[in-house]
Motif scaffolding. Sequence first.
Motif, PDB file in Angstrom:
ATOM      1  N   ALA A  14      10.867  -3.379  -3.912  1.00  0.00           N
ATOM      2  CA  ALA A  14      12.015  -2.967  -3.089  1.00  0.00           C
ATOM      3  C   ALA A  14      12.949  -4.110  -2.713  1.00  0.00           C
ATOM      4  O   ALA A  14      13.866  -3.908  -1.930  1.00  0.00           O
ATOM      5  CB  ALA A  14      11.501  -2.269  -1.835  1.00  0.00           C
ATOM      6  N   GLY A  15      12.691  -5.305  -3.220  1.00  0.00           N
ATOM      7  CA  GLY A  15      13.659  -6.390  -3.032  1.00  0.00           C
ATOM      8  C   GLY A  15      13.312  -7.437  -1.989  1.00  0.00           C
ATOM      9  O   GLY A  15      13.892  -8.525  -1.990  1.00  0.00           O
ATOM     10  N   ALA A  16      12.364  -7.159  -1.086  1.00  0.00           N
ATOM     11  CA  ALA A  16      12.072  -8.132  -0.021  1.00  0.00           C
ATOM     12  C   ALA A  16      11.531  -9.447  -0.597  1.00  0.00           C
ATOM     13  O   ALA A  16      11.908 -10.539  -0.150  1.00  0.00           O
ATOM     14  CB  ALA A  16      11.058  -7.543   0.966  1.00  0.00           C
ATOM     15  N   LEU A  58       2.876  -7.205  -1.720  1.00  0.00           N
ATOM     16  CA  LEU A  58       1.564  -6.569  -1.584  1.00  0.00           C
ATOM     17  C   LEU A  58       1.725  -5.064  -1.390  1.00  0.00           C
ATOM     18  O   LEU A  58       2.482  -4.621  -0.524  1.00  0.00           O
ATOM     19  CB  LEU A  58       0.818  -7.142  -0.380  1.00  0.00           C
ATOM     20  CG  LEU A  58       0.336  -8.586  -0.513  1.00  0.00           C
ATOM     21  CD1 LEU A  58      -0.204  -9.087   0.828  1.00  0.00           C
ATOM     22  CD2 LEU A  58      -0.731  -8.713  -1.601  1.00  0.00           C
ATOM     23  N   TYR A  59       1.011  -4.310  -2.230  1.00  0.00           N
ATOM     24  CA  TYR A  59       0.956  -2.867  -2.079  1.00  0.00           C
ATOM     25  C   TYR A  59      -0.501  -2.440  -2.180  1.00  0.00           C
ATOM     26  O   TYR A  59      -1.161  -2.754  -3.178  1.00  0.00           O
ATOM     27  CB  TYR A  59       1.799  -2.159  -3.151  1.00  0.00           C
ATOM     28  CG  TYR A  59       3.291  -2.266  -2.863  1.00  0.00           C
ATOM     29  CD1 TYR A  59       3.931  -1.316  -2.069  1.00  0.00           C
ATOM     30  CD2 TYR A  59       4.033  -3.337  -3.344  1.00  0.00           C
ATOM     31  CE1 TYR A  59       5.287  -1.424  -1.774  1.00  0.00           C
ATOM     32  CE2 TYR A  59       5.391  -3.460  -3.059  1.00  0.00           C
ATOM     33  CZ  TYR A  59       6.009  -2.488  -2.271  1.00  0.00           C
ATOM     34  OH  TYR A  59       7.349  -2.603  -1.970  1.00  0.00           O
ATOM     35  N   ALA A  60      -0.989  -1.772  -1.132  1.00  0.00           N
ATOM     36  CA  ALA A  60      -2.382  -1.320  -1.088  1.00  0.00           C
ATOM     37  C   ALA A  60      -3.349  -2.444  -1.460  1.00  0.00           C
ATOM     38  O   ALA A  60      -4.281  -2.257  -2.247  1.00  0.00           O
ATOM     39  CB  ALA A  60      -2.575  -0.107  -1.999  1.00  0.00           C
ATOM     40  N   ALA A 124       9.153  -6.757   4.386  1.00  0.00           N
ATOM     41  CA  ALA A 124      10.187  -5.888   4.952  1.00  0.00           C
ATOM     42  C   ALA A 124      10.046  -4.467   4.431  1.00  0.00           C
ATOM     43  O   ALA A 124       9.853  -4.250   3.242  1.00  0.00           O
ATOM     44  CB  ALA A 124      11.577  -6.433   4.601  1.00  0.00           C
ATOM     45  N   VAL A 125      10.096  -3.518   5.356  1.00  0.00           N
ATOM     46  CA  VAL A 125      10.238  -2.103   5.010  1.00  0.00           C
ATOM     47  C   VAL A 125      11.383  -1.595   5.868  1.00  0.00           C
ATOM     48  O   VAL A 125      11.299  -1.608   7.100  1.00  0.00           O
ATOM     49  CB  VAL A 125       8.948  -1.305   5.315  1.00  0.00           C
ATOM     50  CG1 VAL A 125       9.215   0.196   5.195  1.00  0.00           C
ATOM     51  CG2 VAL A 125       7.824  -1.684   4.364  1.00  0.00           C
ATOM     52  N   THR A 126      12.460  -1.220   5.229  1.00  0.00           N
ATOM     53  CA  THR A 126      13.650  -0.796   5.982  1.00  0.00           C
ATOM     54  C   THR A 126      14.116   0.570   5.474  1.00  0.00           C
ATOM     55  O   THR A 126      13.515   1.129   4.549  1.00  0.00           O
ATOM     56  CB  THR A 126      14.802  -1.818   5.803  1.00  0.00           C
ATOM     57  OG1 THR A 126      15.211  -1.790   4.435  1.00  0.00           O
ATOM     58  CG2 THR A 126      14.377  -3.221   6.185  1.00  0.00           C
TER      59      THR A 126
HETATM   60  C1  LIG Z   1       3.344   2.002   0.282  1.00  0.00           C
HETATM   61  C2  LIG Z   1       3.280   0.617   0.848  1.00  0.00           C
HETATM   62  C3  LIG Z   1       2.067  -0.085   0.804  1.00  0.00           C
HETATM   63  C4  LIG Z   1       1.975  -1.381   1.342  1.00  0.00           C
HETATM   64  N1  LIG Z   1       0.768  -2.044   1.314  1.00  0.00           N
HETATM   65  C5  LIG Z   1       0.675  -3.272   1.884  1.00  0.00           C
HETATM   66  C6  LIG Z   1      -0.566  -3.985   1.900  1.00  0.00           C
HETATM   67  O1  LIG Z   1      -1.590  -3.552   1.381  1.00  0.00           O
HETATM   68  N2  LIG Z   1      -0.612  -5.195   2.510  1.00  0.00           N
HETATM   69  C7  LIG Z   1       0.499  -5.749   3.102  1.00  0.00           C
HETATM   70  O2  LIG Z   1       0.403  -6.837   3.671  1.00  0.00           O
HETATM   71  N3  LIG Z   1       1.702  -5.113   3.056  1.00  0.00           N
HETATM   72  C8  LIG Z   1       1.809  -3.903   2.486  1.00  0.00           C
HETATM   73  N4  LIG Z   1       3.010  -3.250   2.447  1.00  0.00           N
HETATM   74  C9  LIG Z   1       4.224  -3.949   2.903  1.00  0.00           C
HETATM   75  C10 LIG Z   1       4.950  -4.556   1.697  1.00  0.00           C
HETATM   76  O3  LIG Z   1       4.148  -5.519   1.080  1.00  0.00           O
HETATM   77  C11 LIG Z   1       6.229  -5.234   2.171  1.00  0.00           C
HETATM   78  O4  LIG Z   1       7.121  -4.226   2.520  1.00  0.00           O
HETATM   79  C12 LIG Z   1       6.821  -6.136   1.105  1.00  0.00           C
HETATM   80  O5  LIG Z   1       7.703  -7.034   1.718  1.00  0.00           O
HETATM   81  C13 LIG Z   1       7.522  -5.340   0.033  1.00  0.00           C
HETATM   82  O6  LIG Z   1       8.074  -6.210  -0.899  1.00  0.00           O
HETATM   83  P1  LIG Z   1       9.179  -5.767  -1.952  1.00  0.00           P
HETATM   84  O7  LIG Z   1      10.364  -5.235  -1.150  1.00  0.00           O
HETATM   85  O8  LIG Z   1       9.505  -7.020  -2.663  1.00  0.00           O
HETATM   86  O9  LIG Z   1       8.595  -4.731  -2.829  1.00  0.00           O
HETATM   87  C14 LIG Z   1       3.125  -1.971   1.920  1.00  0.00           C
HETATM   88  C15 LIG Z   1       4.343  -1.256   1.951  1.00  0.00           C
HETATM   89  C16 LIG Z   1       4.427   0.025   1.428  1.00  0.00           C
HETATM   90  C17 LIG Z   1       5.754   0.742   1.485  1.00  0.00           C
END
Ligand SMILES: Cc1cc2nc3c(=O)[nH]c(=O)nc-3n(C[C@H](O)[C@H](O)[C@H](O)COP(=O)(O)O)c2cc1C
Length: 179
Positions: A14-16, A58-60, A124-126
């Motif tokens: 998502a760009g963060a 990081l995702y899941a 970031a989640v926005t």
């Molecule tokens: C569905 C989802 C799952 C996520 N899982 C984690 C996680 O397991 N650990 C963590 O620290 N952050 C987690 N996050 C937060 C993301 O890592 C954070 O928003 C990150 O900055 C996203 O980077 P990106 O915009 O480059 O994709 C999660 C966010 C989402 C929306």
Amino acid sequence: MNARRVLVAYGTKAGATAGIAEEIGRTLRDDGFDAVVLPAHTVTDVSGYDGVVLGGALYAGHWTGEARRCARRNAEQLRHRPLWLFSSGPIDSCAEQHEIPPVRGVARRVQQLGAREHRTFGGAVTAETSGPVARAMVRRGKGGDFRNPERIRAWAHQIGTELERAREPFRVGDVEPAG
Ligand SMILES: Cc1cc2nc3c(=O)[nH]c(=O)nc-3n(C[C@H](O)[C@H](O)[C@H](O)COP(=O)(O)O)c2cc1C
């Protein structure tokens, strides 16, 4: 002397994480390095760089696939140059308060690739982040931008200092006399 070439590669959904990588690249350029910032999926050869910084969102509990595949694809070359890894994740200020260790898969890569250091930055989640989980987080007031430019820049300066030190010529006085 030519400026040292540094690659800052990132895996993002998502760009963060791209924003964090750009901040690192900008700081290294301000410090006199020839820093290039690239999406991880485009990186197929790191042999032209004196140092590499690789980050993943990081995702899941895992780095994004493109960061993982970049590390795997370039493993042989990454092992032979100064390497730093980072993760972008926590949607709160915990990364400000204490060092957050890498998730298991990333910790394994730190070992395998001989990375000098790993750093976790707030993510970031926005409202712009896509996906149902992100939308629900924002709706419940659990979103936000927890990237801290000062902390990111401080780390980039530290990387620059270490890269400079690595190029310093050998000095006789650096070695303790035998006996
Ligand atoms: C569905 C989802 C799952 C996520 N899982 C984690 C996680 O397991 N650990 C963590 O620290 N952050 C987690 N996050 C937060 C993301 O890592 C954070 O928003 C990150 O900055 C996203 O980077 P990106 O915009 O480059 O994709 C999660 C966010 C989402 C929306």
